[in-house]
Design a protein around this motif. Structure first.
Motif, PDB file in Angstrom:
ATOM      1  N   ARG A 108      11.507   7.311  -4.941  1.00 38.71           N
ATOM      2  CA  ARG A 108      11.751   7.451  -3.496  1.00 38.71           C
ATOM      3  C   ARG A 108      11.175   6.242  -2.772  1.00 38.71           C
ATOM      4  N   LEU A 109      11.562   6.076  -1.511  1.00 38.88           N
ATOM      5  CA  LEU A 109      10.983   5.014  -0.695  1.00 38.88           C
ATOM      6  C   LEU A 109       9.520   5.320  -0.433  1.00 38.88           C
ATOM      7  N   VAL A 110       8.714   4.289  -0.342  1.00 34.43           N
ATOM      8  CA  VAL A 110       7.302   4.417   0.018  1.00 34.43           C
ATOM      9  C   VAL A 110       7.088   3.550   1.242  1.00 34.43           C
ATOM     10  N   ASP A 111       6.699   4.170   2.335  1.00 32.01           N
ATOM     11  CA  ASP A 111       6.477   3.471   3.602  1.00 32.01           C
ATOM     12  C   ASP A 111       7.705   2.633   3.989  1.00 32.01           C
ATOM     13  N   GLY A 112       8.898   3.197   3.761  1.00 34.10           N
ATOM     14  CA  GLY A 112      10.123   2.534   4.173  1.00 34.10           C
ATOM     15  C   GLY A 112      10.623   1.434   3.265  1.00 34.10           C
ATOM     16  N   ALA A 129       5.760  -3.792  -3.055  1.00 30.09           N
ATOM     17  CA  ALA A 129       6.648  -3.137  -2.103  1.00 30.09           C
ATOM     18  C   ALA A 129       7.698  -4.155  -1.694  1.00 30.09           C
ATOM     19  N   PHE A 130       8.953  -3.726  -1.678  1.00 31.74           N
ATOM     20  CA  PHE A 130      10.068  -4.570  -1.238  1.00 31.74           C
ATOM     21  C   PHE A 130      10.651  -3.959   0.021  1.00 31.74           C
ATOM     22  N   LYS A 131      10.642  -4.737   1.099  1.00 31.90           N
ATOM     23  CA  LYS A 131      11.256  -4.319   2.355  1.00 31.90           C
ATOM     24  C   LYS A 131      12.175  -5.438   2.806  1.00 31.90           C
ATOM     25  N   GLY A 132      13.478  -5.172   2.776  1.00 34.19           N
ATOM     26  CA  GLY A 132      14.428  -6.232   3.105  1.00 34.19           C
ATOM     27  C   GLY A 132      14.284  -7.378   2.129  1.00 34.19           C
ATOM     28  N   ALA A 185      -2.269   6.590   1.162  1.00 34.16           N
ATOM     29  CA  ALA A 185      -2.904   7.087   2.396  1.00 34.16           C
ATOM     30  C   ALA A 185      -2.822   5.993   3.444  1.00 34.16           C
ATOM     31  N   ASN A 186      -2.166   6.272   4.562  1.00 38.51           N
ATOM     32  CA  ASN A 186      -2.044   5.319   5.652  1.00 38.51           C
ATOM     33  C   ASN A 186      -1.485   3.969   5.188  1.00 38.51           C
ATOM     34  N   SER A 187      -0.385   4.030   4.412  1.00 36.76           N
ATOM     35  CA  SER A 187       0.331   2.842   3.924  1.00 36.76           C
ATOM     36  C   SER A 187      -0.492   1.979   2.967  1.00 36.76           C
ATOM     37  N   THR A 188      -1.575   2.510   2.440  1.00 40.67           N
ATOM     38  CA  THR A 188      -2.319   1.797   1.407  1.00 40.67           C
ATOM     39  C   THR A 188      -2.282   2.645   0.148  1.00 40.67           C
TER      40      THR A 188
END
Length: 191
Positions: A108-112, A129-132, A185-188
């Motif tokens: 699943r996605l993690v933090d978008g 993490a890969f975003k765009g 937790a909180n994007s970490t």
């Protein structure tokens, strides 16, 4: 080799430094849809590993040349031989003096963004993490905490656990099988 999560495509990587993508037809037979190659290949050494994202929109290839490349399909693009509509999604990650021997994406996605585990020949595991088109290293497991020899396989648990938790299994040339519990937790990330 790896089927995409929707079982529509089969991705294969090879000693000849290429990947090939096979599409399942209505008759349940697979035909070649695309393959890497051409005058400017991304990988210059044997491609050891591949993995699909959970949504079947992207895949990654890892090579002995120390590169991990993320590939995406551009449905608005005219197909070009031999890669079809597939192309690199940003610049490859570089791991100097290493071979990328295993790769797996979270279910699943993690933090978008896509969350990826990358196993290296030295026995270490990096989490990105890969975003765009951007990538960011979130965690590094050094040799010993991961494996003493090359990481051979990585696999995330497909489902289960708390929403802020993932589980990853790794197998290494050191004959160890390890299971990691990753808590966000909180994007970490905490291990």
């Amino acid at each position: 080799m790896q089927f995409d999560p929707q079982s529509r495509r089969l991705l294969a990587v090879s000693r000849d430094r290429t990947w090939s993508l096979h599409l399942k037809g209505a008759d349940a037979r697979f035909t070649l849809e695309a393959c890497s190659g051409g005058p400017h290949p991304v990988h210059s050494r044997i491609v050891w590993s591949c993995a699909w994202t959970h949504d079947s929109l992207c895949f990654a290839t890892g090579s002995r040349d120390g590169k991990l490349a993320l590939w995406a399909e551009d449905s608005g693009k005219e197909p070009v031989e031999p890669v079809g509509r597939w192309g690199p999604a940003g610049e490859p990650l570089h791991f100097p003096n290493q071979s990328v021997t295993a790769v797996a994406f979270a279910p699943r996605l993690v933090d978008g963004g896509y969350f990826c585990a990358i196993g290296l020949e030295a026995g270490t595991i990096d989490f990105y993490a890969f975003k765009g088109l951007r990538s960011e290293r979130l965690l590094h497991l050094p040799q010993g905490a991961a494996h003493h020899l090359s990481v051979r396989r990585l696999a995330f648990r497909p489902q289960g656990g708390a929403p802020e938790e993932l589980q990853l299994c790794s197998g290494g040339a050191d004959s160890l099988l390890r299971i990691y519990r990753l808590i966000f937790a909180n994007s970490t990330i905490k291990d």
